[in-house]
Write a protein that holds these residues in place. Structure first.
Motif, PDB file in Angstrom:
ATOM      1  N   GLU A  14       0.909  -1.213   0.008  1.00 20.21           N
ATOM      2  CA  GLU A  14       0.029  -0.109  -0.044  1.00 20.21           C
ATOM      3  C   GLU A  14       0.860   1.182   0.220  1.00 20.21           C
ATOM      4  O   GLU A  14       0.516   2.172  -0.727  1.00 20.21           O
ATOM      5  CB  GLU A  14      -0.857   0.105   1.280  1.00 20.21           C
ATOM      6  CG  GLU A  14      -2.191  -1.057   1.166  1.00 20.21           C
ATOM      7  CD  GLU A  14      -2.752  -1.185   2.343  1.00 20.21           C
ATOM      8  OE1 GLU A  14      -2.573  -0.595   3.463  1.00 20.21           O
ATOM      9  OE2 GLU A  14      -3.766  -1.675   2.464  1.00 20.21           O
ATOM     10  N   ALA A  15       1.732   1.214   0.732  1.00 20.04           N
ATOM     11  CA  ALA A  15       2.818   2.256   0.816  1.00 20.04           C
ATOM     12  C   ALA A  15       3.465   2.388  -0.582  1.00 20.04           C
ATOM     13  O   ALA A  15       3.899   3.683  -0.998  1.00 20.04           O
ATOM     14  CB  ALA A  15       3.970   2.430   1.821  1.00 20.04           C
ATOM     15  N   GLU A  16       3.924   1.444  -1.475  1.00 19.74           N
ATOM     16  CA  GLU A  16       4.699   1.629  -2.675  1.00 19.74           C
ATOM     17  C   GLU A  16       3.627   2.370  -3.864  1.00 19.74           C
ATOM     18  O   GLU A  16       3.997   2.665  -4.548  1.00 19.74           O
ATOM     19  CB  GLU A  16       4.860   0.139  -3.242  1.00 19.74           C
ATOM     20  CG  GLU A  16       5.796  -0.506  -2.401  1.00 19.74           C
ATOM     21  CD  GLU A  16       7.430  -0.065  -2.635  1.00 19.74           C
ATOM     22  OE1 GLU A  16       7.371   0.889  -3.331  1.00 19.74           O
ATOM     23  OE2 GLU A  16       8.191  -0.276  -2.026  1.00 19.74           O
ATOM     24  N   GLY A  17       2.342   2.240  -3.342  1.00 22.97           N
ATOM     25  CA  GLY A  17       1.387   3.239  -4.275  1.00 22.97           C
ATOM     26  C   GLY A  17       1.600   4.712  -3.865  1.00 22.97           C
ATOM     27  O   GLY A  17       1.062   5.474  -4.942  1.00 22.97           O
ATOM     28  N   VAL A  18       2.358   4.999  -2.920  1.00 22.07           N
ATOM     29  CA  VAL A  18       2.489   6.560  -2.857  1.00 22.07           C
ATOM     30  C   VAL A  18       3.964   6.829  -3.625  1.00 22.07           C
ATOM     31  O   VAL A  18       4.906   6.254  -3.324  1.00 22.07           O
ATOM     32  CB  VAL A  18       2.913   6.851  -1.317  1.00 22.07           C
ATOM     33  CG1 VAL A  18       2.977   8.273  -1.271  1.00 22.07           C
ATOM     34  CG2 VAL A  18       1.360   6.472  -0.691  1.00 22.07           C
ATOM     35  N   PRO A  19       3.701   7.641  -4.508  1.00 16.77           N
ATOM     36  CA  PRO A  19       5.124   8.075  -5.208  1.00 16.77           C
ATOM     37  C   PRO A  19       6.065   8.642  -4.342  1.00 16.77           C
ATOM     38  O   PRO A  19       5.820   9.278  -3.352  1.00 16.77           O
ATOM     39  CB  PRO A  19       4.685   8.971  -6.302  1.00 16.77           C
ATOM     40  CG  PRO A  19       3.344   9.616  -5.978  1.00 16.77           C
ATOM     41  CD  PRO A  19       2.637   8.613  -5.146  1.00 16.77           C
ATOM     42  N   ASN A  20       7.423   8.554  -4.868  1.00 11.11           N
ATOM     43  CA  ASN A  20       8.410   9.076  -4.027  1.00 11.11           C
ATOM     44  C   ASN A  20       8.704  10.505  -4.625  1.00 11.11           C
ATOM     45  O   ASN A  20       8.524  10.991  -5.785  1.00 11.11           O
ATOM     46  CB  ASN A  20       9.741   8.423  -4.200  1.00 11.11           C
ATOM     47  CG  ASN A  20       9.398   6.836  -3.570  1.00 11.11           C
ATOM     48  OD1 ASN A  20       8.861   6.837  -2.653  1.00 11.11           O
ATOM     49  ND2 ASN A  20      10.073   5.916  -3.894  1.00 11.11           N
ATOM     50  N   LEU A  21       9.337  11.292  -3.891  1.00  8.70           N
ATOM     51  CA  LEU A  21       9.645  12.791  -4.313  1.00  8.70           C
ATOM     52  C   LEU A  21      11.192  12.754  -4.460  1.00  8.70           C
ATOM     53  O   LEU A  21      11.938  12.281  -3.830  1.00  8.70           O
ATOM     54  CB  LEU A  21       9.331  13.774  -3.227  1.00  8.70           C
ATOM     55  CG  LEU A  21       9.831  15.273  -3.201  1.00  8.70           C
ATOM     56  CD1 LEU A  21       8.946  15.775  -4.665  1.00  8.70           C
ATOM     57  CD2 LEU A  21       9.457  16.033  -2.079  1.00  8.70           C
ATOM     58  N   THR A  22      11.462  13.364  -5.647  1.00 10.63           N
ATOM     59  CA  THR A  22      12.789  13.826  -6.031  1.00 10.63           C
ATOM     60  C   THR A  22      13.252  15.273  -5.877  1.00 10.63           C
ATOM     61  O   THR A  22      12.452  16.170  -6.409  1.00 10.63           O
ATOM     62  CB  THR A  22      13.182  13.157  -7.472  1.00 10.63           C
ATOM     63  OG1 THR A  22      13.034  11.543  -7.365  1.00 10.63           O
ATOM     64  CG2 THR A  22      14.744  13.341  -7.768  1.00 10.63           C
ATOM     65  N   ALA A  23      13.901  15.626  -5.178  1.00 10.78           N
ATOM     66  CA  ALA A  23      14.397  17.163  -5.044  1.00 10.78           C
ATOM     67  C   ALA A  23      15.915  17.332  -5.479  1.00 10.78           C
ATOM     68  O   ALA A  23      16.713  16.457  -5.299  1.00 10.78           O
ATOM     69  CB  ALA A  23      14.316  17.824  -3.796  1.00 10.78           C
ATOM     70  N   GLY A  24      15.920  18.296  -6.399  1.00 12.14           N
ATOM     71  CA  GLY A  24      17.360  18.536  -6.731  1.00 12.14           C
ATOM     72  C   GLY A  24      17.742  20.102  -6.823  1.00 12.14           C
ATOM     73  O   GLY A  24      16.967  21.039  -6.927  1.00 12.14           O
ATOM     74  N   ILE A  25      19.119  20.433  -6.722  1.00  8.57           N
ATOM     75  CA  ILE A  25      19.717  21.819  -6.805  1.00  8.57           C
ATOM     76  C   ILE A  25      20.722  21.817  -7.882  1.00  8.57           C
ATOM     77  O   ILE A  25      21.311  20.661  -8.143  1.00  8.57           O
ATOM     78  CB  ILE A  25      20.079  22.173  -5.447  1.00  8.57           C
ATOM     79  CG1 ILE A  25      20.497  23.862  -5.458  1.00  8.57           C
ATOM     80  CG2 ILE A  25      21.206  21.299  -4.772  1.00  8.57           C
ATOM     81  CD1 ILE A  25      20.629  24.174  -4.141  1.00  8.57           C
ATOM     82  N   ALA A  26      20.707  22.776  -8.637  1.00  6.99           N
ATOM     83  CA  ALA A  26      21.856  22.861  -9.665  1.00  6.99           C
ATOM     84  C   ALA A  26      22.395  24.133  -9.808  1.00  6.99           C
ATOM     85  O   ALA A  26      21.498  25.368  -9.875  1.00  6.99           O
ATOM     86  CB  ALA A  26      21.084  22.429 -11.170  1.00  6.99           C
ATOM     87  N   LEU A  27      23.627  24.323 -10.368  1.00 12.05           N
ATOM     88  CA  LEU A  27      24.320  25.513 -10.469  1.00 12.05           C
ATOM     89  C   LEU A  27      24.556  25.675 -11.892  1.00 12.05           C
ATOM     90  O   LEU A  27      25.145  24.704 -12.584  1.00 12.05           O
ATOM     91  CB  LEU A  27      25.701  25.589  -9.599  1.00 12.05           C
ATOM     92  CG  LEU A  27      26.407  26.733  -9.999  1.00 12.05           C
ATOM     93  CD1 LEU A  27      25.802  28.241  -9.488  1.00 12.05           C
ATOM     94  CD2 LEU A  27      27.943  26.784  -9.221  1.00 12.05           C
ATOM     95  N   SER A  28      24.247  26.651 -12.629  1.00 15.85           N
ATOM     96  CA  SER A  28      24.264  26.887 -14.148  1.00 15.85           C
ATOM     97  C   SER A  28      25.137  27.930 -14.492  1.00 15.85           C
ATOM     98  O   SER A  28      24.996  29.210 -13.802  1.00 15.85           O
ATOM     99  CB  SER A  28      22.734  26.738 -14.712  1.00 15.85           C
ATOM    100  OG  SER A  28      22.281  25.740 -14.605  1.00 15.85           O
ATOM    101  N   ARG A  29      26.043  27.812 -15.508  1.00 12.98           N
ATOM    102  CA  ARG A  29      26.791  29.019 -16.172  1.00 12.98           C
ATOM    103  C   ARG A  29      26.481  29.099 -17.626  1.00 12.98           C
ATOM    104  O   ARG A  29      26.631  28.087 -18.276  1.00 12.98           O
ATOM    105  CB  ARG A  29      28.282  28.864 -15.641  1.00 12.98           C
ATOM    106  CG  ARG A  29      29.149  30.052 -15.900  1.00 12.98           C
ATOM    107  CD  ARG A  29      30.465  29.564 -16.209  1.00 12.98           C
ATOM    108  NE  ARG A  29      30.774  28.860 -17.224  1.00 12.98           N
ATOM    109  CZ  ARG A  29      32.062  28.392 -17.692  1.00 12.98           C
ATOM    110  NH1 ARG A  29      33.131  28.822 -16.882  1.00 12.98           N
ATOM    111  NH2 ARG A  29      32.286  27.502 -18.723  1.00 12.98           N
TER     112      ARG A  29
END
Length: 431
Positions: free
Chosen positions: A267-282
């Motif tokens: 039942e818990a596997e039916g809840v999607p996971n959250l992916t968070a990211g941070i990026a530095l661009s030049r």
């Protein structure tokens, strides 16, 4: 001179005593008890050792269930050299981390822990089975030893009877045929001894194989078939004890708890996971102002959040599979509980029947047969009865004695089976 001689003798005796005291005394090897045989089998049995080694697999699964997902490093570079803008470029460096929602990590650890608990009860149940096998093999060796001793006693009696027949033949009291009949009985008893010794060797080999002893080891067994009364509880109490003690039932109960945990995890596997990211661009670009060409570089920091949308897949198949396994585990546990009750009932009835058979031999029947045999032998020596009467009385005595040994063996085997069915020592340690 006499004093010097006496002094020399006394010194010689003292030296001899000191030499005898210096000789090491080796202790006799202790007989192998039933408890020692069981302990050796539980410690040395290869199948049990291999099964215990599998604990590392379940420990690794528990560690794997609690591991946090690794972060992801992202590197992206772009250039305008292929499109005619060689001065334009972009470089981005980012890192992202997946976060498990719905307490998936905790629930995975719960599944792994309950799986480990079930494995440990499976090991305990296998130990229970090995213990019962060793007890049965030990009793088989004791029975074979007792039968060998009984066969040797039969040979001794036949030799004595043969000597009486030879004396009476020399005195002219009996025909030569009677002496030949006694010799036939002696040869038959000697052949029976050889067969029983072979059976003893087979029984010992089976026991030592269960104990995983080296081929050179051949310890002497120190137990005997016990003819004392056995105190057994009521069958209802034994059933209740079996329900509480049987490791196979506990293993199935742990399997059902694992299935419950798998349902919660699905039942818990039916809840999607959250992916968070941070990026530095030049970003680097070129521009021309008033005929003067210049370059501009800018830096940006970005935050990215992503999550699957559970529109089509909410792990319905995983939940259905987990619930089916849970139902199957519950049915197995219920069926095993009924089987254990029947096993206890059957073992209890077998022990009661063995006690009834054994009670038939407790009314001094063996002592009376021994006295009858002695009287018949004496009567033959005095010429009052024929040789056939003595041979028949000897056969009756040894047949009943062998049946008594078989009854003792059957009672002990029944007791061992009942203790194994209950998974407890029900006789106060009297093995």
């Amino acid at each position: 001179m006499a004093t010097n001689s006496f002094r020399g003798v006394r010194q010689a005796v003292a030296v001899a005593l000191s030499l005898l005291a210096a000789v090491p005394v080796f202790a006799e090897p202790q007989p192998l008890s039933l408890q020692q045989a069981v302990t050796a089998a539980l410690d040395n049995n290869p199948e049990l050792i291999a099964l215990r080694k599998e604990a590392g697999v379940f420990d690794a699964a528990a560690v794997r269930a609690g591991v946090i997902p690794n972060p992801t490093l992202e590197l992206e570079a772009a250039t305008g050299a292929l499109t005619g803008s060689s001065d334009d470029s972009n470089l981005s460096l980012g890192i992202s981390q997946e976060f498990l929602l719905g307490e998936k990590r905790l629930k995975r650890r719960t599944v792994a822990e309950r799986d480990l608990a079930g494995y440990r009860w499976q090991v305990a149940d296998r130990e229970r089975a090995v213990r019962e096998q060793v007890q049965a093999a030990y009793c088989d060796v004791l029975l074979a030893q007792e039968r060998v001793g009984l066969a040797r006693h039969s040979i001794e009696l036949n030799k004595q009877l043969l000597q009486v027949a030879v004396d009476r033949l020399a005195a002219g009291d009996i025909p030569e045929l009677e002496m030949y009949l006694v010799r036939v009985e002696l040869v038959r008893s000697e052949g029976n001894l050889i067969e029983l010794q072979r059976s003893l060797l087979d029984s010992r080999a089976k026991l030592f194989a269960l104990m995983a002893l080296p081929p050179t080891a051949s310890p002497v067994l120190g137990g005997t078939l016990n003819g004392n009364d056995v105190r057994v509880q009521a069958v209802g109490d034994l059933k209740q004890a079996a329900m509480q003690n049987r490791p196979d039932l506990k293993a199935l109960h742990a399997a059902m708890q694992k299935s419950d945990a798998e349902v919660a995890l699905a039942e818990a596997e039916g809840v999607p996971n959250l992916t968070a990211g941070i990026a530095l661009s030049r970003d680097t670009s070129s521009m021309e102002i008033g005929g003067v060409e210049g370059r501009e570089t800018s830096y940006t920091i970005g935050l990215k959040l992503s999550m699957p949308i559970p529109v089509f897949d909410r792990n319905q198949a995983g939940q259905q599979e987990a619930r089916a396994k849970r139902s199957s585990a519950e049915i197995r546990l219920q069926g095993a509980a009924v089987s254990v009750e029947r096993e206890v009932e059957s073992a209890h009835a077998s022990l009661a029947n063995a006690e009834k058979v054994l009670s038939l031999y407790r009314s001094d029947i063996l002592r009376q047969l021994g006295e009858n045999l002695k009287l018949t032998q004496e009567a033959y020596r005095l010429g009052e009865v024929g040789i056939l009467a003595v041979i028949e009385e000897q056969k009756k005595y040894f047949e009943v004695s062998d049946s008594y040994l078989a009854a003792l063996h059957a009672r002990q085997i029944a007791l061992n089976k009942l203790e194994s069915a209950v998974a407890a020592d029900i006789n106060g340690g009297a093995q």
